[in-house]
Write a protein that holds these residues in place. Structure first.
Motif, PDB file in Angstrom:
ATOM      1  N   UNK A   1       0.828  -1.224   0.000  1.00  0.00           N
ATOM      2  CA  UNK A   1       0.000   0.000   0.000  1.00  0.00           C
ATOM      3  C   UNK A   1       0.856   1.265   0.000  1.00  0.00           C
ATOM      4  N   UNK A   2       0.509   2.190  -0.901  1.00  0.00           N
ATOM      5  CA  UNK A   2       1.237   3.471  -0.963  1.00  0.00           C
ATOM      6  C   UNK A   2       0.401   4.541  -0.262  1.00  0.00           C
ATOM      7  N   UNK A   3       0.862   5.042   0.892  1.00  0.00           N
ATOM      8  CA  UNK A   3       0.084   6.050   1.613  1.00  0.00           C
ATOM      9  C   UNK A   3      -0.144   7.306   0.789  1.00  0.00           C
ATOM     10  N   UNK A   4      -1.298   7.928   1.039  1.00  0.00           N
ATOM     11  CA  UNK A   4      -1.619   9.182   0.371  1.00  0.00           C
ATOM     12  C   UNK A   4      -0.959  10.345   1.119  1.00  0.00           C
ATOM     13  N   UNK A   5      -1.074  10.335   2.449  1.00  0.00           N
ATOM     14  CA  UNK A   5      -0.493  11.408   3.265  1.00  0.00           C
ATOM     15  C   UNK A   5       0.591  10.810   4.180  1.00  0.00           C
ATOM     16  N   UNK A   6       1.782  10.776   3.681  1.00  0.00           N
ATOM     17  CA  UNK A   6       2.884  10.174   4.435  1.00  0.00           C
ATOM     18  C   UNK A   6       3.058  10.840   5.807  1.00  0.00           C
TER      19      UNK A   6
ATOM     20  N   UNK B   1      -7.100   9.512   3.828  1.00  0.00           N
ATOM     21  CA  UNK B   1      -6.230   8.333   3.860  1.00  0.00           C
ATOM     22  C   UNK B   1      -7.075   7.053   3.945  1.00  0.00           C
ATOM     23  N   UNK B   2      -8.104   7.088   4.786  1.00  0.00           N
ATOM     24  CA  UNK B   2      -8.968   5.904   4.926  1.00  0.00           C
ATOM     25  C   UNK B   2      -9.683   5.629   3.604  1.00  0.00           C
ATOM     26  N   UNK B   3     -10.191   6.686   2.981  1.00  0.00           N
ATOM     27  CA  UNK B   3     -10.877   6.505   1.697  1.00  0.00           C
ATOM     28  C   UNK B   3      -9.917   5.935   0.651  1.00  0.00           C
ATOM     29  N   UNK B   4      -8.704   6.459   0.648  1.00  0.00           N
ATOM     30  CA  UNK B   4      -7.690   5.989  -0.302  1.00  0.00           C
ATOM     31  C   UNK B   4      -7.368   4.506  -0.055  1.00  0.00           C
TER      32      UNK B   4
ATOM     33  N   UNK C   1      -9.375  -0.752  10.035  1.00  0.00           N
ATOM     34  CA  UNK C   1      -8.450  -0.791  11.178  1.00  0.00           C
ATOM     35  C   UNK C   1      -7.198  -0.004  10.792  1.00  0.00           C
ATOM     36  N   UNK C   2      -6.936   1.074  11.492  1.00  0.00           N
ATOM     37  CA  UNK C   2      -5.798   1.935  11.133  1.00  0.00           C
ATOM     38  C   UNK C   2      -4.463   1.235  11.376  1.00  0.00           C
ATOM     39  N   UNK C   3      -4.430   0.385  12.396  1.00  0.00           N
ATOM     40  CA  UNK C   3      -3.183  -0.335  12.709  1.00  0.00           C
ATOM     41  C   UNK C   3      -2.778  -1.285  11.580  1.00  0.00           C
ATOM     42  N   UNK C   4      -3.755  -1.670  10.748  1.00  0.00           N
ATOM     43  CA  UNK C   4      -3.460  -2.646   9.692  1.00  0.00           C
ATOM     44  C   UNK C   4      -2.717  -2.052   8.505  1.00  0.00           C
ATOM     45  N   UNK C   5      -2.780  -0.731   8.317  1.00  0.00           N
ATOM     46  CA  UNK C   5      -2.097  -0.209   7.128  1.00  0.00           C
ATOM     47  C   UNK C   5      -1.007   0.809   7.463  1.00  0.00           C
ATOM     48  N   UNK C   6      -0.307   0.543   8.568  1.00  0.00           N
ATOM     49  CA  UNK C   6       0.929   1.280   8.826  1.00  0.00           C
ATOM     50  C   UNK C   6       0.853   2.369   9.880  1.00  0.00           C
ATOM     51  N   UNK C   7      -0.342   2.589  10.462  1.00  0.00           N
ATOM     52  CA  UNK C   7      -0.448   3.697  11.414  1.00  0.00           C
ATOM     53  C   UNK C   7      -0.238   3.268  12.868  1.00  0.00           C
ATOM     54  N   UNK C   8       0.117   2.013  13.075  1.00  0.00           N
ATOM     55  CA  UNK C   8       0.191   1.485  14.446  1.00  0.00           C
ATOM     56  C   UNK C   8       1.192   2.230  15.327  1.00  0.00           C
ATOM     57  N   UNK C   9       2.383   2.475  14.803  1.00  0.00           N
ATOM     58  CA  UNK C   9       3.423   3.099  15.628  1.00  0.00           C
ATOM     59  C   UNK C   9       3.016   4.523  16.002  1.00  0.00           C
ATOM     60  N   UNK C  10       2.479   5.261  15.036  1.00  0.00           N
ATOM     61  CA  UNK C  10       2.057   6.634  15.325  1.00  0.00           C
ATOM     62  C   UNK C  10       0.948   6.619  16.380  1.00  0.00           C
ATOM     63  N   UNK C  11       0.010   5.681  16.226  1.00  0.00           N
ATOM     64  CA  UNK C  11      -1.121   5.657  17.160  1.00  0.00           C
ATOM     65  C   UNK C  11      -0.720   5.154  18.549  1.00  0.00           C
ATOM     66  N   UNK C  12       0.318   4.389  18.586  1.00  0.00           N
ATOM     67  CA  UNK C  12       0.818   3.969  19.904  1.00  0.00           C
ATOM     68  C   UNK C  12       1.395   5.170  20.656  1.00  0.00           C
TER      69      UNK C  12
END
Ligand SMILES: O=C(O)CCC(=O)C(=O)O
Ligand SMILES: [Fe+2]
Length: 393
Positions: A124-129, A184-187, A211-222
Motif C-alpha cells: 500500500x502506498x500512503x496518500x499522506x505520508x 487516507x482511509x478513503x484511499x 483498522x488503522x493499525x493494519x495499514x501502517x499507522x500502528x506506531x504513530x497511534x501507539x
C-alpha cells in the motif's frame, strides 16, 4: 427500564492474555515430552516479580513465534530452582507456559493477521505520508497540546467538560488532520477494492470502517496513546488501569447511507476508549451512555441519573471507560466518520482475574454496596433498640 443486555464488542485479530504473574503451572498434558530433568523442578510457579539480578541466557538463535527477547524476559520470572538449570530445560518450561496461555487456534489467527498486515504494509502506498509519524502541532489543537504538556490535573481538567460521571469531552484534533485521515482511509479502501483484497473490519459489530493499525499507522497511534491519552487516563481512570495502558486497537467507523446506520448497545474491549468525530457532515448519530458495569452486572438496569446522550462535533473527543455501556443512534443523513482508539492495560486485565467483591468503578456494585450498608445500619439499630428495650423491662 428494560434493556436488552449490551454486547461485548471485540476486534477480530485480538490475542489472548499471556503471562500469569501469580504462578499458574503449565497443564500436566503439556509437561510430557520435555527433556529429562524438568520433572525434578517440583515448584513450577512463576515469580510475580522478576529477579533483576539474574542474567538471562542468550536465546537469539531460537526460532518460532516468539521473539528471543520474550524468553530472556520470562527467564527472570522462573522459579528460583530453575534459574540455573540447562538452557534447554528452561526453554521447554517457558514454551509450555506460553503455549498454555496462547492456544494453537489463537496463534494461527494471530499469524494470519500478521501476514495480512505485512502484505498491506508492503504494497500500500500512503496518500499522506505525514500521518505516519507523530507531528503534535499539526495533529492537535494548541489548547489540547498545552494542557497535556503541562501535565497537571488542573491543566487537563481545564479543557474538559464532564457532562456525566466518567464521560469527558474536549476539543482535540486540528481540522486539517481530520481531513487528511478521512482521505487516507478513503484511499486505503479504494486500494483494497482495486486489489480485490478482503478487508478486515474494525470488529464484530461493523460492516464498514477500517483498522488503522493494519495499514501502517500502528506506531504513530501507539505514540498517540502513550503521550496524549495516557496522561489523561492516569488522572481520570486510575482504578481501571488508566495509568498502565500498554496496547491499543485503532480504527475508523463509518455511518450513513450505504454505510453502517447505527451501533447497538455494547461495552468495548478496552479499559479506556477515545472516540473523536472526524466529520464530515451528518445529522443524528448521538452516542448514548447507560452506566458503567463490571462483567457480573453488565445486564443490570440503568438508573435514571446514568442516562446521557452526546452529540458528536467534528474534532471533538469523548473519553470513557470501555465498561461504560453505550451505543450510537442512527445517523439519519450525511456521512459520519469517527476515530476510535481502544486503549488496554495488560496489568489491569491480569489483576482483575484475582479481584473479588465490589468493583469501585461499577455503578451496580456501588449501588449494592450502599444497599448492604443501609441494611446493616438498620439491623444494628434494631438490635440496639431491642437491647435497650429489654434493659428497660
Ligand atoms: O459511533 C460511535 O460514535 C460509537 C462507536 C463505538 O462505540 C465503538 O466503535 O466502539
Ligand atoms: Fe464502543
Amino acid at each position: 427500564m428494560a434493556l436488552e443486555g449490551p454486547a461485548e464488542r471485540r476486534d477480530e485479530g485480538q490475542q489472548g492474555g499471556m503471562a500469569n504473574g501469580n504462578g499458574v503451572a503449565p497443564p500436566p498434558s503439556r509437561m510430557a515430552g520435555r527433556p529429562l530433568g524438568a520433572a525434578a523442578y517440583s515448584d513450577r510457579r512463576l515469580r510475580l516479580n522478576p529477579n533483576t539480578e539474574h542474567k538471562p541466557q542468550d536465546y537469539t538463535d531460537v526460532r518460532g513465534e516468539y521473539a528471543p527477547a520474550v524468553y530472556s524476559a520470562l527467564e527472570r520470572h522462573l522459579p528460583p530452582s530453575l534459574l540455573e538449570a540447562d538452557r534447554d530445560v528452561k526453554l521447554h518450561f517457558m514454551r509450555d507456559i506460553l503455549a498454555r496461555y496462547w492456544p494453537h487456534g489463537e496463534r494461527n489467527k494471530v499469524h494470519r493477521h500478521k501476514e495480512y498486515r505485512q502484505k498491506i504494509v508492503h504494497l500500500y502506498k500512503p496518500l499522506h505520508q505525514e500521518l505516519y509519524s507523530m507531528h503534535p502541532s499539526a495533529f492537535f489543537l494548541p489548547t489540547f497540546l498545552e494542557a497535556v504538556r503541562t501535565n497537571t490535573e488542573e491543566s487537563i481538567a481545564s479543557i474538559m467538560t464532564e457532562p456525566i460521571a466518567g464521560v469527558f469531552s474536549f476539543a482535540m484534533l486540528q481540522p486539517n488532520f481530520c481531513d487528511m485521515l478521512l482521505e487516507e482511509v478513503e484511499n486505503f479502501e479504494k486500494w483494497v477494492h482495486a486489489m480485490k483484497f478482503k478487508i478486515m473490519r474494525p470488529n464484530t459489530m461493523n460492516k464498514y470502517g477500517a483498522v488503522l493499525d493494519d495499514f501502517g499507522l500502528e506506531a504513530m497511534l501507539n505514540q498517540f496513546m502513550e503521550e496524549f491519552i495516557a496522561p489523561i487516563s492516569k488522572v481520570f481512570y486510575p482504578e481501571v488501569g488508566g495509568g498502565t495502558l500498554d496496547s491499543h486497537h485503532a480504527f475508523v467507523v463509518e455511518y450513513g447511507k450505504d454505510r453502517d446506520v447505527e451501533l447497538g448497545f455494547h461495552v468495548d474491549d478496552s479499559e479506556v476508549t477515545l472516540n473523536v468525530c472526524l466529520g464530515k457532515q451528518f445529522s443524528g448519530g448521538e452516542l448514548y451512555f447507560r452506566g458503567i458495569r463490571c462483567e457480573n452486572h453488565v445486564n443490570s438496569e440503568t438508573q435514571h441519573e446514568e442516562m446521557y446522550d452526546y452529540s458528536h462535533v467534528p474534532g471533538r473527543a469523548v473519553l470513557h471507560r470501555g465498561r461504560h455501556r453505550h451505543g450510537a443512534r442512527p445517523t439519519s443523513s450525511g456521512l459520519r466518520m469517527n476515530l476510535l482508539l481502544w486503549c488496554r492495560s495488560s496489568v489491569f486485565r491480569e489483576m482483575k482475574k484475582y479481584q473479588m467483591g465490589f468493583s469501585s468503578w461499577c455503578g451496580e456494585c456501588q449501588r449494592e454496596k450502599r444497599e448492604r450498608q443501609i441494611q446493616c445500619v438498620k439491623a444494628t439499630k434494631l438490635a440496639f433498640l431491642r437491647g435497650a428495650g429489654g434493659a428497660m423491662i
